[in-house]
Design an enzyme around this catalytic site. Structure first.
Site, short mmCIF file in Angstrom:
data_model
loop_
_atom_site.label_atom_id
_atom_site.label_comp_id
_atom_site.label_asym_id
_atom_site.label_seq_id
_atom_site.Cartn_x
_atom_site.Cartn_y
_atom_site.Cartn_z
N ARG A 110 0.03 15.09 12.22
CA ARG A 110 0.85 14.52 11.14
C ARG A 110 1.35 15.68 10.28
NH1 ARG A 110 -1.27 8.73 8.93
NH2 ARG A 110 0.80 8.76 8.02
N PRO A 111 2.36 16.41 10.78
CA PRO A 111 2.81 17.62 10.10
C PRO A 111 3.41 17.33 8.73
CG PRO A 111 4.33 17.04 11.87
CD PRO A 111 3.17 16.09 11.97
N ILE A 112 3.35 18.33 7.83
CA ILE A 112 4.03 18.20 6.53
C ILE A 112 5.01 19.37 6.32
CG2 ILE A 112 2.25 16.80 5.40
CD1 ILE A 112 1.38 19.42 3.91
N ASP A 113 5.49 19.92 7.43
CA ASP A 113 6.40 21.07 7.33
C ASP A 113 7.65 20.75 6.51
OD1 ASP A 113 6.78 19.43 9.82
OD2 ASP A 113 8.66 20.53 9.88
N LYS A 128 0.84 -1.21 0.00
CA LYS A 128 0.00 0.00 0.00
C LYS A 128 0.87 1.26 0.00
CE LYS A 128 -1.52 1.53 4.14
NZ LYS A 128 -1.18 2.91 4.53
N ASN A 129 1.89 1.27 0.86
CA ASN A 129 2.66 2.50 1.01
C ASN A 129 3.61 2.77 -0.15
OD1 ASN A 129 1.24 3.10 3.27
ND2 ASN A 129 2.82 2.44 4.72
N ARG A 154 -8.27 -0.46 4.94
CA ARG A 154 -7.38 0.56 4.35
C ARG A 154 -6.08 -0.06 3.88
NH1 ARG A 154 -7.72 6.05 7.43
NH2 ARG A 154 -6.43 6.47 5.64
N ARG A 207 -3.66 9.66 3.74
CA ARG A 207 -2.41 10.42 3.89
C ARG A 207 -1.70 10.55 2.54
NH1 ARG A 207 0.09 14.02 6.87
NH2 ARG A 207 -2.13 14.04 7.20
N ASP A 214 4.91 0.49 11.87
CA ASP A 214 3.65 -0.10 11.41
C ASP A 214 3.47 -1.55 11.87
OD1 ASP A 214 3.15 2.32 10.23
OD2 ASP A 214 3.72 1.70 8.21
N CYS A 225 -4.42 7.67 9.18
CA CYS A 225 -4.68 7.28 10.57
C CYS A 225 -4.35 8.45 11.49
CB CYS A 225 -3.84 6.06 10.95
SG CYS A 225 -4.35 4.57 10.07
N1 EPU Z 1 7.30 14.47 10.24
C1 EPU Z 1 7.39 15.82 10.52
N2 EPU Z 1 7.29 16.68 9.49
C2 EPU Z 1 7.08 16.30 8.21
C3 EPU Z 1 6.97 14.91 7.93
C4 EPU Z 1 7.08 14.03 8.98
O1 EPU Z 1 7.59 16.22 11.67
O2 EPU Z 1 6.99 17.16 7.32
C5 EPU Z 1 7.44 13.50 11.35
C6 EPU Z 1 6.13 12.77 11.64
O3 EPU Z 1 5.35 13.51 12.58
C7 EPU Z 1 6.63 11.46 12.21
C8 EPU Z 1 7.93 11.21 11.44
O4 EPU Z 1 8.32 12.48 10.92
O5 EPU Z 1 6.96 11.63 13.57
C9 EPU Z 1 7.83 10.23 10.30
O6 EPU Z 1 6.76 10.56 9.44
P1 EPU Z 1 6.74 10.13 7.90
O7 EPU Z 1 6.69 11.37 7.09
O8 EPU Z 1 7.85 9.16 7.65
O9 EPU Z 1 5.35 9.36 7.79
P2 EPU Z 1 4.27 9.43 6.63
O10 EPU Z 1 4.96 9.57 5.32
O11 EPU Z 1 3.19 10.38 6.98
C10 EPU Z 1 4.33 6.87 6.16
C11 EPU Z 1 3.34 5.74 6.12
C12 EPU Z 1 2.92 5.37 7.53
C13 EPU Z 1 4.16 5.01 8.34
C14 EPU Z 1 5.19 6.14 8.29
C15 EPU Z 1 6.50 5.80 8.97
C16 EPU Z 1 2.22 6.12 4.04
C17 EPU Z 1 0.99 6.52 3.32
N3 EPU Z 1 2.17 6.16 5.36
O12 EPU Z 1 3.66 7.96 6.74
O13 EPU Z 1 2.11 4.21 7.39
O14 EPU Z 1 3.80 4.78 9.69
O15 EPU Z 1 5.48 6.47 6.92
O16 EPU Z 1 7.07 4.67 8.41
O17 EPU Z 1 3.21 5.75 3.42
C18 EPU Z 1 0.42 2.68 7.98
O18 EPU Z 1 0.59 2.11 6.89
O19 EPU Z 1 -0.26 2.18 8.92
C19 EPU Z 1 1.04 3.99 8.22
C20 EPU Z 1 0.63 4.81 9.15
#
Ligand code: EPU
Length: 418
Positions: free
Chosen positions: A122-125, A22-23, A399, A93, A305, A117
């Site tokens: 879940r910041p995107i900064d 999925k990811n 999901r 996401r 995960d 989830c």
């Molecule tokens: N973070 C920031 N700022 C950002 C981006 C991330 O502070 O701009 C922090 C997040 O708050 C977190 C850490 O960095 O503490 C890691 O976040 P990441 O960006 O790696 O996560 P994501 O891309 O939002 C993906 C997976 C998640 C998985 C995480 C970590 C997808 C769609 N989702 O999320 O999958 O937990 O990577 O490996 O790819 C799941 O499948 O159940 C799931 C939640």
């Protein structure tokens, strides 16, 4: 899928064929936008997050075809840079990948809301800081609007943490930037590598994928490509846990065992026997296992995960012995499943991002799934516990798990899915 009824206590034994990741599917499907042509995907998992991504693409103008052999083709020629409705993007996401992909293709991108989830914030900064370093104007309000009227220019950008989403988004945007982009402290998860491979198949020049420094040489013409999704390591890990939890032995097939090295190490430390071949793995602990102390970490560390599923194993009296501790280092808000386990009688306390568990006999319960992996953890506990349990809000499981009712039934579980 809204409700799962489980008659637990039966050892689960047999083979489960693992589906596509999925990811990986989410950034790759949105990444196809860069090609502006037709792409064909094999092993695209039919999970609701992926189906939702296809719906978003269709809204933007793509044409989607499902073939009898299960391949899916997406014709990206009709994609237009319009704002997709929040009712679609707000549930996954992965919709954040629209930002990098649309910016690269059209020089502008809009996103009202992204979902996924709920782990607190879940910041995107880091995504936005990276787009800005590439020369995009970032206008944040109700949602995000990105604009790069004069195109993007390669940059040298260091992520504050190895974020999966930010690494993928910056790789996407950098493909059409002028010159070279260096992404430092990049995520190395297999699904990030898979995106890089797909982009290369489509004509992009990228080096260092799977390492902490990714280099994208922008400006190549991207064209349509055929791509087979890699197997979902989290789906595989979850079914291996199901075999161990119930005292059976599950073999997962069509997997890449190297991606599950951290789970294998944890299992071996717990005294769980792991066998593997080129593309299969099996795990069993007929006489139980001992609990350990673990912490989650970016790949190749123990995946966040699989955290809730491992805590479920720790909680099972009669199977586990000793104190188990799991420290969550990625998502502080990932402990919502613990309340459900406690309602089954588990001794789980959560403090300072760490779950501490003492195994005890659990009892049947009716619970609500809090999120995708939290729901999987509760389902594992129910499968291992005698009596009839019920999991509601089971759409959260759909999901990320393809046909879980059928796959579980085939290995001997007594489950009914409504
Ligand atoms: N973070 C920031 N700022 C950002 C981006 C991330 O502070 O701009 C922090 C997040 O708050 C977190 C850490 O960095 O503490 C890691 O976040 P990441 O960006 O790696 O996560 P994501 O891309 O939002 C993906 C997976 C998640 C998985 C995480 C970590 C997808 C769609 N989702 O999320 O999958 O937990 O990577 O490996 O790819 C799941 O499948 O159940 C799931 C939640």
């Amino acid at each position: 899928m809204n409700r799962v009824i489980v008659s637990g206590g039966t050892p689960l034994t047999g083979e489960v064929r693992i589906g596509g990741s999925k990811n990986a599917a989410l950034p790759i499907l949105f990444g196809g936008i860069l090609t502006g042509e037709c792409c064909t995907f094999s092993d695209l998992p039919r999970v609701s997050d992926v189906l939702r991504a296809l719906e978003i693409l269709r809204f933007l103008g793509a044409r989607i075809r499902f073939f009898e052999n299960k391949d899916v083709s997406v014709d990206y020629r009709g994609i237009r840079p319009v704002l997709p409705p929040a009712r679609l993007t707000g549930t996954i996401r992965g919709s954040t990948y629209l930002l990098g992909a649309m910016l690269a293709r059209f020089g502008e991108a809009r996103l009202g809301e992204a979902g996924g989830c709920d782990f607190g914030g879940r910041p995107i900064d880091q995504h936005l800081a990276g787009f800005s370093a590439l020369g995009a104007e970032v206008i944040a309000g109700d949602g995000v609007y990105l604009r790069a009227a004069n195109g993007l220019t390669g940059c040298d950008f260091t992520l504050k943490m190895p974020s999966v989403g930010a690494t993928a988004n910056l790789m996407l945007a950098a493909c059409t930037a002028q010159g070279e982009t260096v992404i430092r402290n990049a995520a190395a998860e297999p699904h990030v590598v898979a995106l890089g491979e797909f982009l290369r198949e489509a004509g992009a020049q990228i080096e260092g994928i799977g390492t902490e420094t990714v280099r994208v040489f922008g400006g190549s013409h991207l064209h349509g490509a055929s791509h087979r999704l890699l197997p979902d390591m989290i789906e595989a890990g979850t079914y291996l846990c199901a075999g161990v939890a119930t005292g059976g032995e599950v073999t997962v097939t069509e997997v890449r065992p190297a991606h599950l090295a951290a789970l294998t190490d944890a299992f071996e430390e717990m005294g769980i026997r792991v066998k593997s071949g080129t593309d299969w793995m099996a795990a069993s602990a007929p006489h139980g296992y001992r609990n350990i102390s673990m912490q989650t970490a970016p790949y190749p560390g123990f995946p966040t995960d699989l955290h809730p599923q491992l805590v479920s194993l720790f909680a099972l009296g009669g199977r586990a012995t000793g104190e188990g501790r799991l420290r969550e280092c990625i998502w502080q808000g990932r402990f919502r499943y613990a309340e459900g386990l406690r309602r089954m009688g588990a001794d789980v306390t959560v403090s300072e991002n760490t779950a501490t568990v003492h195994p005890c006999l659990l009892h049947r319960a009716a619970l609500r799934s809090p999120d995708l992996r939290g729901g999987a953890a509760l389902l594992l506990a129910m499968l291992a516990t005698r009596g009839e349990s019920e999991l509601t809000n089971a759409c959260t499981l759909a999901r990320g798990y393809e046909h879980p009712g059928e796959k579980l039934s085939r290995i001997g579980a007594r489950v009914r899915v409504y």
